[in-house]
Design a protein around this motif. Structure first.
Motif, mmCIF file in Angstrom:
data_model
loop_
_atom_site.group_PDB
_atom_site.id
_atom_site.type_symbol
_atom_site.label_atom_id
_atom_site.label_comp_id
_atom_site.label_asym_id
_atom_site.label_seq_id
_atom_site.Cartn_x
_atom_site.Cartn_y
_atom_site.Cartn_z
ATOM 1 N N LEU A 49 0.827 -1.200 0.000
ATOM 2 C CA LEU A 49 0.000 0.000 0.000
ATOM 3 C C LEU A 49 0.870 1.262 0.000
ATOM 4 N N VAL A 50 2.103 1.143 0.499
ATOM 5 C CA VAL A 50 2.999 2.304 0.582
ATOM 6 C C VAL A 50 3.239 2.924 -0.806
ATOM 7 N N PRO A 51 3.683 2.138 -1.828
ATOM 8 C CA PRO A 51 3.861 2.760 -3.141
ATOM 9 C C PRO A 51 2.553 3.290 -3.733
ATOM 10 N N ALA A 52 1.436 2.636 -3.433
ATOM 11 C CA ALA A 52 0.148 3.112 -3.946
ATOM 12 C C ALA A 52 -0.170 4.494 -3.374
ATOM 13 N N VAL A 53 0.030 4.657 -2.076
ATOM 14 C CA VAL A 53 -0.238 5.941 -1.427
ATOM 15 C C VAL A 53 0.707 7.016 -1.964
ATOM 16 N N PHE A 54 1.976 6.677 -2.130
ATOM 17 C CA PHE A 54 2.925 7.655 -2.658
ATOM 18 C C PHE A 54 2.599 8.030 -4.102
ATOM 19 N N ASN A 55 2.046 7.113 -4.871
ATOM 20 C CA ASN A 55 1.656 7.453 -6.235
ATOM 21 C C ASN A 55 0.415 8.343 -6.255
ATOM 22 N N ILE A 56 -0.440 8.224 -5.254
ATOM 23 C CA ILE A 56 -1.550 9.166 -5.124
ATOM 24 C C ILE A 56 -0.984 10.551 -4.814
#
Length: 190
Positions: A141-148
């Motif tokens: 979820l960390v890369p997903a949040v950073f891509n948001i």
């Protein structure tokens, strides 16, 4: 030690299309289209045995890359291309959380492939696999949040940051999985 390396290699094989997607050039319409098509092919070529065993992660990975290939080549879906960082990372984390929520953590399928059938329903094994899958789900979820965040503030961090973040998350997940399994084996043996 050799056994642990072989197990890690099998586990990495399950993520190979995603790792490949991370390393392939995706910095434009044509490179992105080629990358998803290559990853769709890799989903079959490198995981044929796992697909035949109905591994959820492999089938979802194949479905993702085939769908993206159809969306790009058949429908020229620009929005998907522009938001691929969020979609790809969110989808991968979503697959993992889905397997946890349905009570069949993706890691359990890998564990059962290497264990005698009489251990398949061992409560400790299922609990351990669930713990590893929850760790992976949170980690991805960390890369997903950073891509948001990248969508909201595109110039705040360099592009390479997102690549290294994803790579680090995969490395941390592999290390955690290996250490977790080693600790569980020692407890069981000692």
């Amino acid at each position: 030690m050799i056994r642990e390396l072989l197990e890690a290699a099998k586990f990495i094989l399950g993520f190979l299309p995603w790792i490949l997607f991370l390393f392939l050039p995706t910095d434009g319409w044509d490179p992105l289209r080629r990358a998803v098509a290559i990853c769709a092919a890799a989903s079959v070529l490198f995981a044929w045995k796992m697909l035949r065993r109905w591994f959820i992660l492999q089938w979802a990975t194949l479905a993702f890359f085939v769908s993206c290939t159809v969306a790009f080549y058949g429908f020229r879906w620009i929005w998907l291309a522009e938001n691929m960082g969020i979609v790809a990372n969110g989808f991968l984390a979503g697959i993992i959380w889905f397997t946890v929520l349905i009570g069949k953590p993706f890691t359990l399928q890998y564990a059962r492939a290497d264990l005698p059938r009489e251990r398949w329903h061992d409560e400790g094994l299922i609990r351990g696999c669930r713990s590893i899958a929850v760790f992976w789900g949170a980690l991805l979820l960390v890369p997903a949040v950073f891509n948001i965040f990248r969508l909201v503030s595109p110039d705040a961090l360099p592009d390479r940051f997102y690549f290294y973040l994803s790579l680090c998350c995969i490395a941390v997940g592999i290390i955690y999985t290996s250490l977790f399994k080693r600790l569980k084996r020692k407890r069981r043996q000692g």
